[in-house]
Design a protein around this motif. Structure first.
Motif, PDB file in Angstrom:
ATOM      1  N   VAL A  57       1.428  -0.063   7.706  1.00  0.00           N
ATOM      2  CA  VAL A  57       1.327   1.141   8.517  1.00  0.00           C
ATOM      3  C   VAL A  57       2.595   1.232   9.365  1.00  0.00           C
ATOM      4  N   PRO A  58       3.363   2.300   9.200  1.00  0.00           N
ATOM      5  CA  PRO A  58       4.582   2.410  10.000  1.00  0.00           C
ATOM      6  C   PRO A  58       4.221   2.611  11.472  1.00  0.00           C
ATOM      7  N   PRO A  59       5.058   2.106  12.362  1.00  0.00           N
ATOM      8  CA  PRO A  59       4.764   2.298  13.781  1.00  0.00           C
ATOM      9  C   PRO A  59       4.826   3.780  14.138  1.00  0.00           C
ATOM     10  N   GLU A  60       4.022   4.133  15.105  1.00  0.00           N
ATOM     11  CA  GLU A  60       4.016   5.544  15.508  1.00  0.00           C
ATOM     12  C   GLU A  60       5.324   5.874  16.224  1.00  0.00           C
TER      13      GLU A  60
END
Length: 106
Positions: A57-60
């Protein structure tokens, strides 16, 4: 003459000894590989399938600041239109020279 013959015989024996050690190491390695291969073929234990890795999950990303293109009144910006970011109530700041000016009417 005897010393040369003795040295030559010693050298030949040394080379034969190194060769014998090399053959012995190769035999041990071959036996180990054959044992491992036979164990893999005969073994009733099956490998469990790997669980899939969880998805990355890519960082926000931080929220982008809204900007407006306004003509900057400083010589550094060459009196060109540059992006200006909010800098307090009813003010914007130039992204190039940080000069503050009143926010333009919407």
């Amino acid at each position: 003459m005897t010393a040369v013959r003795d040295a030559l015989a010693l050298g030949i024996l040394l080379l034969l000894g190194i060769g014998a050690v090399t053959v012995a190491v190769a035999a041990v390695c071959g036996a180990a590989a054959a044992t491992r291969a036979a164990r893999a073929l005969v073994s009733s234990r099956r490998r469990r399938p790997r669980r899939p890795r969880p998805p990355v999950v890519p960082p926000e990303l931080p929220a982008l600041r809204p900007y407006v293109w306004v003509e900057c009144d400083t010589p550094k910006c060459g009196h060109l239109q540059t992006p200006h970011y909010p800098a307090g109530p009813n003010y914007v700041a130039c992204s190039n020279c940080a000069a503050r000016r009143p926010a333009p009417a919407p």
